[in-house]
Design a protein around this motif. Structure first.
Motif, PDB file in Angstrom:
ATOM      1  N   ILE A 198      51.831  36.602  40.395  1.00 25.73           N
ATOM      2  CA  ILE A 198      51.688  36.247  38.845  1.00 25.73           C
ATOM      3  C   ILE A 198      50.150  35.597  38.905  1.00 25.73           C
ATOM      4  O   ILE A 198      50.168  34.443  39.349  1.00 25.73           O
ATOM      5  N   ARG A 199      49.053  36.290  38.543  1.00 18.22           N
ATOM      6  CA  ARG A 199      47.731  35.633  38.088  1.00 18.22           C
ATOM      7  C   ARG A 199      48.047  34.734  36.622  1.00 18.22           C
ATOM      8  O   ARG A 199      48.715  35.496  35.829  1.00 18.22           O
ATOM      9  N   THR A 200      47.619  34.071  36.701  1.00 17.92           N
ATOM     10  CA  THR A 200      47.633  32.733  35.031  1.00 17.92           C
ATOM     11  C   THR A 200      45.907  32.576  35.765  1.00 17.92           C
ATOM     12  O   THR A 200      45.859  32.223  34.302  1.00 17.92           O
ATOM     13  N   TRP A 237      51.866  45.055  29.574  1.00 21.37           N
ATOM     14  CA  TRP A 237      51.415  43.107  30.275  1.00 21.37           C
ATOM     15  C   TRP A 237      51.272  42.946  31.195  1.00 21.37           C
ATOM     16  O   TRP A 237      50.774  41.910  31.406  1.00 21.37           O
ATOM     17  N   GLN A 238      51.824  43.708  32.137  1.00 17.78           N
ATOM     18  CA  GLN A 238      51.512  43.933  33.076  1.00 17.78           C
ATOM     19  C   GLN A 238      49.916  44.158  33.878  1.00 17.78           C
ATOM     20  O   GLN A 238      49.611  43.874  34.579  1.00 17.78           O
ATOM     21  N   TRP A 242      45.131  42.063  32.799  1.00 16.18           N
ATOM     22  CA  TRP A 242      44.706  41.752  34.319  1.00 16.18           C
ATOM     23  C   TRP A 242      43.531  42.257  34.038  1.00 16.18           C
ATOM     24  O   TRP A 242      42.252  41.428  34.494  1.00 16.18           O
ATOM     25  N   GLU A 291      50.128  42.364  42.567  1.00 14.76           N
ATOM     26  CA  GLU A 291      49.381  41.418  41.955  1.00 14.76           C
ATOM     27  C   GLU A 291      49.590  41.839  40.439  1.00 14.76           C
ATOM     28  O   GLU A 291      48.950  42.772  39.680  1.00 14.76           O
ATOM     29  N   SER A 313      49.006  40.359  35.588  1.00 10.58           N
ATOM     30  CA  SER A 313      49.503  39.270  34.671  1.00 10.58           C
ATOM     31  C   SER A 313      50.408  39.041  34.653  1.00 10.58           C
ATOM     32  O   SER A 313      51.796  39.239  35.325  1.00 10.58           O
ATOM     33  N   GLU A 314      50.857  37.526  33.936  1.00  7.38           N
ATOM     34  CA  GLU A 314      52.028  37.639  33.073  1.00  7.38           C
ATOM     35  C   GLU A 314      52.773  37.688  32.451  1.00  7.38           C
ATOM     36  O   GLU A 314      52.165  38.781  31.558  1.00  7.38           O
ATOM     37  N   PRO A 315      54.337  38.379  33.164  1.00 10.10           N
ATOM     38  CA  PRO A 315      54.766  39.294  32.073  1.00 10.10           C
ATOM     39  C   PRO A 315      55.224  38.788  30.538  1.00 10.10           C
ATOM     40  O   PRO A 315      54.778  37.073  30.431  1.00 10.10           O
ATOM     41  N   GLY A 363      58.243  38.161  28.577  1.00 11.77           N
ATOM     42  CA  GLY A 363      59.275  37.942  28.494  1.00 11.77           C
ATOM     43  C   GLY A 363      60.143  38.536  27.780  1.00 11.77           C
ATOM     44  O   GLY A 363      60.988  37.509  27.286  1.00 11.77           O
ATOM     45  N   SER A 368      61.931  40.814  36.308  1.00  9.26           N
ATOM     46  CA  SER A 368      60.701  41.445  36.773  1.00  9.26           C
ATOM     47  C   SER A 368      59.869  41.685  35.380  1.00  9.26           C
ATOM     48  O   SER A 368      58.415  41.177  34.992  1.00  9.26           O
TER      49      SER A 368
END
Length: 704
Positions: free
Chosen positions: A3-5, A59-60, A64, A560, A562-564, A566, A606
Motif C-alpha cells: 500500500i503506497r502512502t 481508490w486503488q 496512484w 502496489e 494507493s490507500e484503500p 475504507g 482488501s
C-alpha cells in the motif's frame, strides 16, 4: 500487496460535471497532481457508479496515477450514477460519442497537456477500444483489460453462434437492476428523485435487443473493432487472463494492429481471472500492474522510455504458460512461467495435428477409468444428457472460491473422449482447433469440445473449450439448417490458452452435444449426432522452448496500490450461502444450478469491490445487494431450459432520511420456435412504491 502512502506528487481530488454539446452533464471525479505544469489525463469511463459501486476499486488506482504525475479521471456514462441523461444500450453511438467529447474536454483543460490516455476493464476496456477506433486526436494511448474486439462472438452474448444462456441472461439481469438505481442526493441534491423517475420511464431490458439479434448482423458489427483494426491510431496495451472469457482479444489485437509500430502494441496474458492483475485475487501470481501501465503512459503520453528496461525493448506478446495442476475450483497461485514472443502468430508456435482415429475413444468413466476402445473406423454417437456442463464453472470468474471448473471426470463421462499420450513436455500456446466429421439426424444442434489434461491417477483438469452452433458452421453472420442425415466436416477454434502438458499425462479431447447452462440447447438436440473419428482431427498450437525462455525471465514489480477507501463490509446471513449449488430432482429428472453473488473474503479484507452483500462507505452510504441466478433443465428435454435472476438492492443514507429499494426479476424460457423473456422492476422510496413495471416478449428462435 504494497500500500503506497507517499508519491512523487501531492494530489488533490475534485468532483466535476463535464458538459456535453447537447446540454447533458456527466458526473466525473478528477484526481490531479499538485503541480503548476500541465500533465496528461487518463480516463476511465463506464456506467458502474463512481460514487458507490466502483469507488473502492477506483481508490486503488486513480490516486496512484495522480501521485505519479497524471490527471486521473473517472466518469459515469449518461443515464447512470449521478450523470444526467437517459440510459441506453451498451456501447451505443451516444455513449461512444459522449466519450469522444469527454476526451476533447479533458484535453482542453488548463491542467492538461493535451494528451489523453484511456483505460478500463470489461465494459470500460471495451469502450476504450471502441473510442480508440473513432480516433479522437488527443487520445494517444489505451490500456484495455479483459475486453472484447468482437461484440458477437467474444462477449457475454453468444459463443460459436449459440446463445450464452449463462451470461447473456445474468449480464442483462444485472444491468436491469443496475440502471434502476437512483442518483445519490448527497451529490446531485434534491433533483435526484426527478432524475430517477425520468430514467425509470426510459428503461428497457437489454435482453430484448441482445436476443433479437441471433446472428452476427449490423447490430453486433457496431462497436466491434475487429471490423476495422486499422481505424485505431492510439498505442494499445491489451491485457487478459487465461481464466477470463475475453482473452482471445489480446491475441487478435497483437496480430491485427500491424499498422502500428512494435512499441505501440503490447499484449499481456497472465493466469488471471476477470480482474485487474494487481488485485491479488486468485488465480495468481499477481503483478505490479500499475507500475507496468505507468511505463506505458510514460512512453506514449510523456515520450519517456528507459532503454533496455523500457516498453520499446519488450516482445510484442508476453504470456504465462501454466504448469500442469490438479483440478480445483480456486487456486491461490498457479505454477508456470512467462514467455515472450516477437509477434503473433509467433514464429515459435506451430500446429501439431492429432487424428482422432489414432486415439482410444469412447465415453470416459466417471470414476476415472480410461476411455474404452471402439472399432476402428466406426462412427461414435455423441449424445449427452442435457445437464452436461454443470461443472463448467463461472463464465466470468472473478476470484471466488467456486469460480473454476472442478474435476472433469463426471463431464467426461457424459462426452465422447479421445486421449493422446504425452511423451515429452508439450507447451500449448494459442487457440487449439478441431475438425469434426459429423452426421446430424436433426436440422439443429450444437457440438462442444473440451481440452483436458488427464493425470496418471485419472484426474481431469479443464484446459480450454469451444463450441459450435450447427447453424453457424458456414459463418456467424448466417443461419443455415443442417440437412437431416447429411454428413459434413465442421471446423472451429477453442479459446486461447497457455498450458504445459507433462510426460506421462494424456491430452484429452472431450466432445459433447450439450453444455448447459453455458450453451442454450437447440430443439431436437437430445438426439445428439454421430462423429466419424476417421475424418476428425485436433490441432494444438505447440510452442517450442527457446534459449530466451531458459535464460530470461520477465521481472514484474511487486503489486502496489494507493490507500484503500475504507469501506466496511459487515457479515450478513446471506453470506453463509453456497456460491454454487446443484440440486437434482431424481424423480423428475430435473437439475437446478443456483449461483449466488457473495462478497469475497479477500475483497472484504482488501477493500475491493464486492458483488453482493452489504457495505458501508465513508461518506455515510449504506449499500446492500443480493442476487441469485438459477438455471434449470430436464435431463432429456432441451425445451425445458429456463433461467431466472432475482436482484434486491437497498441504498440508505440515515443522515438524509433517504432509503430506496429496488427489486428485479428476470426470466427466460423457450419452446421450439421462440424464446419468452419476462422482466419486472419494483422501486420503493421508504414504504412507497414509486415505480412498478413488467415486460414480456416472445422472440423467434432464428438461430438460437
Amino acid at each position: 500487496m504494497k500500500i503506497r502512502t507517499s508519491f512523487p506528487y501531492e494530489t488533490t481530488r475534485q468532483d466535476v460535471r463535464i458538459p456535453l454539446s447537447d446540454g447533458t452533464r456527466l458526473y466525473a471525479r478528477v484526481w490531479r497532481p499538485m503541480t503548476g505544469e500541465p500533465v496528461p489525463a487518463l480516463l476511465e469511463y463506464l456506467p458502474h457508479r463512481l460514487t458507490d459501486w466502483t469507488a473502492p476499486r477506483d481508490w486503488q488506482r486513480h490516486p496512484w496515477y495522480a501521485g505519479h504525475g497524471y490527471a486521473s479521471v473517472r466518469v459515469d456514462v449518461r443515464g447512470h450514477g449521478n450523470s444526467e441523461g437517459m440510459p441506453g444500450d451498451a456501447y451505443s453511438p451516444a455513449e461512444l460519442g459522449d466519450g469522444v467529447e469527454v476526451i476533447e474536454w479533458l484535453a482542453a483543460q488548463p491542467w492538461c497537456s493535451g494528451r489523453v490516455g484511456m483505460f478500463g476493464i470489461s465494459w470500460g476496456g471495451c469502450n476504450a477500444l471502441q473510442i480508440a477506433a473513432l480516433a479522437p486526436e488527443p487520445l494517444k494511448a489505451v490500456v484495455t483489460v479483459c475486453s472484447s474486439d468482437d461484440r458477437y462472438d467474444n462477449d457475454v452474448h453468444y459463443m460459436g453462434g449459440s446463445v450464452l444462456a449463462v451470461d447473456m441472461h445474468a449480464r442483462a439481469a444485472a444491468m436491469l437492476a443496475s440502471v434502476a438505481r437512483p442518483p445519490d442526493p448527497l451529490y446531485v441534491g434534491d433533483a435526484w428523485r426527478d432524475m430517477w423517475l425520468w430514467r425509470l420511464e426510459a428503461v428497457e431490458p437489454l435482453i430484448h435487443t441482445w436476443l433479437s439479434h441471433q446472428t452476427r448482423d449490423a447490430y453486433w458489427r457496431h462497436g466491434s473493432v475487429c471490423e476495422d483494426y486499422g481505424a485505431i491510431r492510439a498505442a494499445v496495451l491489451a491485457v487478459g487472463g487465461w481464466h477470463d472469457p475475453y482473452r482471445d482479444t489480446v491475441l487478435r489485437l497483437v496480430e491485427n494492429l500491424r499498422h502500428l509500430p512494435d512499441d505501440r502494441v503490447g499484449g499481456l496474458i497472465g493466469p488471471w481471472s476477470h480482474q485487474y492483475p494487481d488485485r491479488g485475487l486468485p488465480p495468481g501470481p499477481a503483478i505490479g500492474f500499475l507500475q507496468e501501465t505507468l511505463r506505458w503512459w510514460d512512453r506514449h503520453l510523456k515520450s519517456i522510455d528507459t532503454g533496455a528496461s523500457g516498453v520499446s525493448a519488450e516482445p510484442r506478446l508476453r504470456s504465462w504458460i501454466s504448469d500442469s495442476h490438479p483440478p480445483a475450483t480456486v487456486y491461490e497461485e498457479l505454477p508456470g512461467r512467462w514467455v515472450g514472443d516477437p509477434s503473433w502468430p509467433s514464429p515459435n508456435v506451430g500446429f501439431v495435428s492429432y487424428g482422432l482415429e489414432d486415439a482410444r475413444a469412447g465415453a470416459s468413466g466417471g470414476a476415472g477409468r480410461p476411455p474404452g476402445s471402439v472399432q476402428a473406423g466406426a462412427p461414435v454417437l455423441v449424445r449427452s444428457p442435457m445437464h452436461t456442463g454443470l461443472d463448467a464453472g463461472r463464465f466470468r470468474p472473478s476470484g471466488n472460491d467456486a469460480d473454476l471448473p472442478p474435476d472433469q471426470r463426471e463431464e467426461d463421462g457424459k462426452s465422447v473422449c479421445f486421449d493422446f499420450a504425452v511423451e515429452q513436455e508439450t507447451w500449448v500456446l494459442g487457440r487449439p482447433r478441431v475438425r469434426l466429421r459429423l452426421t446430424s439426424p436433426t436440422p439443429r444442434g450444437q457440438v462442444i469440445a473440451r481440452l483436458c489434461d488427464v493425470a496418471p491417477d485419472g484426474a481431469s483438469t479443464l484446459v480450454t473449450r469451444g463450441a459450435l452452433n450447427f447453424s453457424a458452421r458456414r459463418g456467424r453472420d448466417k443461419a443455415v439448417e443442417w440437412t437431416p442425415g447429411a454428413t459434413e466436416d465442421v471446423d472451429f477454434e477453442l479459446n486461447g490458452i497457455g498450458h504445459a502438458f507433462p510426460p506421462g499425462h494424456r491430452v484429452r479431447l472431450a466432445v459433447s452435444s450439450a453444455y448447459w447452462p453455458w450453451i442454450w440447447p437447440q430443439p431436437g438436440s437430445e438426439a445428439g449426432c454421430a462423429l466419424d473419428p476417421a475424418g476428425s482431427t485436433l490441432e494444438l498450437p505447440v510452442r517450442a522452448v527457446t534459449a530466451d525462455d531458459v535464460t530470461f525471465a520477465f521481472a514484474f514489480a511487486e503489486p502496489e496500490q494507493s490507500e484503500p477507501l475504507g469501506v466496511v463490509i459487515p457479515l450478513t446471513l446471506n453470506d453463509q450461502r453456497p456460491e454454487r449449488l446443484v440440486v437434482r430432482d431424481v424423480a423428475a429428472g430435473e437439475w437446478r444450478l443456483e449461483v449466488a453473488s457473495l462478497p469475497h473474503s479477500r475483497l472484504r479484507s482488501s477493500g475491493g469491490t464486492p458483488i453482493g452483500g452489504t457495505r458501508v462507505y465513508p461518506d455515510g452510504l449504506e449499500y446492500s445487494e443480493d442476487a441469485v441466478d438459477t438455471y434449470t433443465i430436464n435431463d432429456s428435454d432441451p425445451l425445458s431450459a429456463r433461467t431466472r435472476s432475482d436482484w434486491s438492492i437497498r441504498l440508505h443514507r440515515p443522515e438524509l432520511h433517504w432509503d430506496v429499494r429496488i427489486e428485479t426479476r428476470s426470466e427466460i424460457t423457450c419452446d421450439a420456435t421462440s424464446f419468452t423473456t419476462s422482466d419486472e422492476v419494483v422501486c420503493r422510496e421508504g414504504d412507497e412504491v414509486v415505480f412498478h413495471r413488467t415486460w414480456e416478449r416472445r422472440i423467434p428462435r432464428t438461430a438460437g
